[in-house]
Design a protein around this motif. Structure first.
Motif, PDB file in Angstrom:
ATOM      1  N   ARG A   1      -2.302  11.850  10.492  1.00 11.20           N
ATOM      2  CA  ARG A   1      -2.609  12.156   9.083  1.00 11.20           C
ATOM      3  C   ARG A   1      -1.719  11.743   7.952  1.00 11.20           C
ATOM      4  O   ARG A   1      -0.522  10.905   8.332  1.00 11.20           O
ATOM      5  CB  ARG A   1      -2.613  13.525   8.843  1.00 11.20           C
ATOM      6  CG  ARG A   1      -1.314  14.459   9.246  1.00 11.20           C
ATOM      7  CD  ARG A   1      -1.526  15.889   9.106  1.00 11.20           C
ATOM      8  NE  ARG A   1      -0.410  16.649   9.570  1.00 11.20           N
ATOM      9  CZ  ARG A   1      -0.315  17.869   9.385  1.00 11.20           C
ATOM     10  NH1 ARG A   1      -1.333  18.657   8.887  1.00 11.20           N
ATOM     11  NH2 ARG A   1       0.799  18.654  10.047  1.00 11.20           N
ATOM     12  N   SER A   2      -2.099  11.554   6.730  1.00 12.10           N
ATOM     13  CA  SER A   2      -1.270  11.024   5.717  1.00 12.10           C
ATOM     14  C   SER A   2       0.231  11.375   5.578  1.00 12.10           C
ATOM     15  O   SER A   2       0.550  12.610   5.862  1.00 12.10           O
ATOM     16  CB  SER A   2      -1.698  11.146   4.352  1.00 12.10           C
ATOM     17  OG  SER A   2      -3.094  10.782   4.229  1.00 12.10           O
ATOM     18  N   GLU A   3       1.119  10.346   5.459  1.00 13.67           N
ATOM     19  CA  GLU A   3       2.565  10.813   5.317  1.00 13.67           C
ATOM     20  C   GLU A   3       2.823  10.405   3.909  1.00 13.67           C
ATOM     21  O   GLU A   3       2.578   9.266   3.247  1.00 13.67           O
ATOM     22  CB  GLU A   3       3.240   9.757   6.211  1.00 13.67           C
ATOM     23  CG  GLU A   3       4.835   9.540   5.737  1.00 13.67           C
ATOM     24  CD  GLU A   3       5.579  10.802   5.801  1.00 13.67           C
ATOM     25  OE1 GLU A   3       6.099  11.403   4.736  1.00 13.67           O
ATOM     26  OE2 GLU A   3       5.485  11.454   6.912  1.00 13.67           O
ATOM     27  N   HIS A   4       3.219  11.507   3.003  1.00 20.85           N
ATOM     28  CA  HIS A   4       3.273  11.093   1.774  1.00 20.85           C
ATOM     29  C   HIS A   4       4.843  11.200   1.270  1.00 20.85           C
ATOM     30  O   HIS A   4       4.891  11.301  -0.043  1.00 20.85           O
ATOM     31  CB  HIS A   4       2.837  12.393   0.824  1.00 20.85           C
ATOM     32  CG  HIS A   4       1.307  12.572   1.179  1.00 20.85           C
ATOM     33  ND1 HIS A   4       0.255  11.765   0.644  1.00 20.85           N
ATOM     34  CD2 HIS A   4       0.538  13.788   1.349  1.00 20.85           C
ATOM     35  CE1 HIS A   4      -0.759  11.781   0.867  1.00 20.85           C
ATOM     36  NE2 HIS A   4      -0.944  13.201   1.156  1.00 20.85           N
TER      37      HIS A   4
ATOM     38  N   LEU B   1       6.760  -3.868  -0.191  1.00 14.50           N
ATOM     39  CA  LEU B   1       5.580  -3.728   0.610  1.00 14.50           C
ATOM     40  C   LEU B   1       4.646  -2.600   0.470  1.00 14.50           C
ATOM     41  O   LEU B   1       4.878  -1.373   0.395  1.00 14.50           O
ATOM     42  CB  LEU B   1       5.620  -3.843   2.063  1.00 14.50           C
ATOM     43  CG  LEU B   1       6.244  -5.019   2.580  1.00 14.50           C
ATOM     44  CD1 LEU B   1       6.382  -4.795   4.329  1.00 14.50           C
ATOM     45  CD2 LEU B   1       5.494  -6.238   2.464  1.00 14.50           C
ATOM     46  N   PRO B   2       3.529  -2.567  -0.705  1.00  8.53           N
ATOM     47  CA  PRO B   2       2.778  -1.503  -1.018  1.00  8.53           C
ATOM     48  C   PRO B   2       2.194  -0.894  -0.016  1.00  8.53           C
ATOM     49  O   PRO B   2       1.839  -1.312   1.239  1.00  8.53           O
ATOM     50  CB  PRO B   2       1.775  -2.049  -1.966  1.00  8.53           C
ATOM     51  CG  PRO B   2       2.333  -3.277  -2.164  1.00  8.53           C
ATOM     52  CD  PRO B   2       3.014  -4.062  -1.108  1.00  8.53           C
ATOM     53  N   VAL B   3       1.747   0.615  -0.324  1.00  5.20           N
ATOM     54  CA  VAL B   3       0.898   1.415   0.754  1.00  5.20           C
ATOM     55  C   VAL B   3       0.218   2.220  -0.209  1.00  5.20           C
ATOM     56  O   VAL B   3       0.285   2.374  -1.433  1.00  5.20           O
ATOM     57  CB  VAL B   3       1.952   2.256   1.633  1.00  5.20           C
ATOM     58  CG1 VAL B   3       2.555   1.605   2.497  1.00  5.20           C
ATOM     59  CG2 VAL B   3       2.526   3.177   0.527  1.00  5.20           C
ATOM     60  N   ARG B   4      -1.162   2.489   0.499  1.00  9.94           N
ATOM     61  CA  ARG B   4      -1.809   3.206  -0.392  1.00  9.94           C
ATOM     62  C   ARG B   4      -1.504   4.495  -0.717  1.00  9.94           C
ATOM     63  O   ARG B   4      -1.271   5.283   0.376  1.00  9.94           O
ATOM     64  CB  ARG B   4      -3.390   3.285   0.220  1.00  9.94           C
ATOM     65  CG  ARG B   4      -4.217   2.047   0.308  1.00  9.94           C
ATOM     66  CD  ARG B   4      -5.155   1.602   1.431  1.00  9.94           C
ATOM     67  NE  ARG B   4      -6.179   2.844   1.419  1.00  9.94           N
ATOM     68  CZ  ARG B   4      -7.043   2.868   2.338  1.00  9.94           C
ATOM     69  NH1 ARG B   4      -7.186   2.160   3.418  1.00  9.94           N
ATOM     70  NH2 ARG B   4      -8.113   3.803   2.201  1.00  9.94           N
ATOM     71  N   THR B   5      -1.432   5.042  -1.717  1.00  6.90           N
ATOM     72  CA  THR B   5      -1.109   6.404  -2.227  1.00  6.90           C
ATOM     73  C   THR B   5      -2.154   7.160  -2.747  1.00  6.90           C
ATOM     74  O   THR B   5      -3.223   6.761  -2.963  1.00  6.90           O
ATOM     75  CB  THR B   5       0.051   6.349  -3.222  1.00  6.90           C
ATOM     76  OG1 THR B   5      -0.370   5.529  -4.205  1.00  6.90           O
ATOM     77  CG2 THR B   5       1.315   5.474  -2.493  1.00  6.90           C
ATOM     78  N   ASN B   6      -1.762   8.604  -2.867  1.00  6.99           N
ATOM     79  CA  ASN B   6      -2.919   9.295  -3.456  1.00  6.99           C
ATOM     80  C   ASN B   6      -4.191   9.639  -2.683  1.00  6.99           C
ATOM     81  O   ASN B   6      -5.250   9.706  -3.170  1.00  6.99           O
ATOM     82  CB  ASN B   6      -3.224   9.016  -4.987  1.00  6.99           C
ATOM     83  CG  ASN B   6      -1.869   9.098  -5.721  1.00  6.99           C
ATOM     84  OD1 ASN B   6      -0.932   9.996  -5.806  1.00  6.99           O
ATOM     85  ND2 ASN B   6      -1.673   8.121  -6.509  1.00  6.99           N
ATOM     86  N   GLU B   7      -4.130   9.436  -1.385  1.00  2.00           N
ATOM     87  CA  GLU B   7      -5.428   9.513  -0.593  1.00  2.00           C
ATOM     88  C   GLU B   7      -5.001  10.564   0.681  1.00  2.00           C
ATOM     89  O   GLU B   7      -3.907  10.593   1.182  1.00  2.00           O
ATOM     90  CB  GLU B   7      -5.592   8.250   0.050  1.00  2.00           C
ATOM     91  CG  GLU B   7      -6.407   7.206  -0.875  1.00  2.00           C
ATOM     92  CD  GLU B   7      -6.910   6.011  -0.261  1.00  2.00           C
ATOM     93  OE1 GLU B   7      -8.073   6.030   0.141  1.00  2.00           O
ATOM     94  OE2 GLU B   7      -5.973   5.058  -0.100  1.00  2.00           O
ATOM     95  N   GLU B   8      -5.781  11.325   0.964  1.00  2.00           N
ATOM     96  CA  GLU B   8      -5.796  12.239   2.108  1.00  2.00           C
ATOM     97  C   GLU B   8      -6.545  11.683   3.426  1.00  2.00           C
ATOM     98  O   GLU B   8      -7.766  11.693   3.082  1.00  2.00           O
ATOM     99  CB  GLU B   8      -6.070  13.606   1.733  1.00  2.00           C
ATOM    100  CG  GLU B   8      -5.283  14.256   0.608  1.00  2.00           C
ATOM    101  CD  GLU B   8      -3.777  14.624   1.187  1.00  2.00           C
ATOM    102  OE1 GLU B   8      -3.556  14.445   2.390  1.00  2.00           O
ATOM    103  OE2 GLU B   8      -2.988  14.937   0.180  1.00  2.00           O
ATOM    104  N   VAL B   9      -5.780  11.156   4.313  1.00  2.00           N
ATOM    105  CA  VAL B   9      -6.729  10.736   5.360  1.00  2.00           C
ATOM    106  C   VAL B   9      -6.313  11.550   6.727  1.00  2.00           C
ATOM    107  O   VAL B   9      -5.030  11.778   7.069  1.00  2.00           O
ATOM    108  CB  VAL B   9      -6.400   9.128   5.548  1.00  2.00           C
ATOM    109  CG1 VAL B   9      -6.863   8.735   4.429  1.00  2.00           C
ATOM    110  CG2 VAL B   9      -5.034   8.572   5.809  1.00  2.00           C
TER     111      VAL B   9
END
Length: 244
Positions: A169-172, A180-188
């Protein structure tokens, strides 16, 4: 026992037309052992069977501080400097990255089934198929959801031939390497399954479609939690992928 690689990146690259095998050849030759020498684990690399210009790969870390150290070591090192222009020339976008952690102690990626072929060794690509299913939530995938997955979802997947080999699951945590960007503000919530081939996978889907438990016990509560439709990645391991 703590899970293997408590921090995992799921990386999806959009490539220029016809450049996927160029990148895979370069990656498998130059970027596997050298990344691992810097302190990370290259867990698997794949051809997306539904997009000829998509390269997908997984890498793992012990924790977020060591992730920063490992990435700084590799991307400031001589191998990346020597080959980055060639690698970047194959890419349109490399920023589609999900930062994940095992959803439970039992949810981490398993130890490899064997060693990867040596660089330059003539080896055929595995015939197996790895499928990653990404669920997008309208709220965090908390401990209650993990229990729901383990008690109600996983048994149905297993009995229809799609036993999950990992679920994350998402690591916040803040991105410790912002270059290196990562996708944020998502719950996966992402689960992986391994199949012997396409026929095995299609049989699983057929059995799942006919499963009363799947339609009555799994899909309704899952729909209530969903922010948008799920995504399925059909992934063919490259010749040197550990996960195969």
């Amino acid at each position: 026992m703590p899970p293997r690689c408590p921090i995992v990146e799921l990386r999806q690259y959009t490539l220029r037309p016809g450049q996927r095998d160029v990148l895979i050849d370069l990656f498998d030759r130059e970027f596997v052992e050298t990344q691992e020498a810097a302190g990370m684990t290259v867990l698997g690399q794949f051809r997306d069977l539904d997009d000829p210009d998509r390269f997908v790969w997984l890498r793992g870390f012990e924790d977020m501080p060591r992730r920063a150290e490992a990435l700084e070591s590799f991307y400031s090192g001589p191998i990346w400097r020597a080959h980055r222009d060639e690698a970047n020339a194959t890419m349109i976008d490399s920023d589609d990255v999900l930062l994940l952690r095992p959803a439970s102690p039992a949810g981490g990626l398993p130890a490899p089934m064997g060693s990867r072929p040596a660089p330059g060794e003539q080896a055929a690509a595995p015939s197996s198929l790895v499928v990653a299913t990404i669920w997008y939530g309208n709220a965090p995938f908390d401990a209650a959801f993990v229990e729901f997955f383990e008690r109600r979802v996983r048994p149905v997947l297993a009995e229809t031939g799609g036993e999950p080999l990992a679920y994350l699951r998402s690591e916040h945590s803040p991105n410790t390497f912002p270059a290196l960007p990562v996708r944020t503000n998502e719950e996966v919530f992402v689960w992986f399954a391994r199949f012997t081939g396409q026929n095995h996978f299609h049989d699983h889907l057929d059995r799942l479609q006919r499963s009363v438990r799947w339609h009555e016990d799994v899909l309704p509560p899952l729909a209530q939690r969903s922010a948008r439709p799920s995504q399925r990645l059909r992934l063919a391991p490259t010749e040197r992928s550990l996960l195969r």
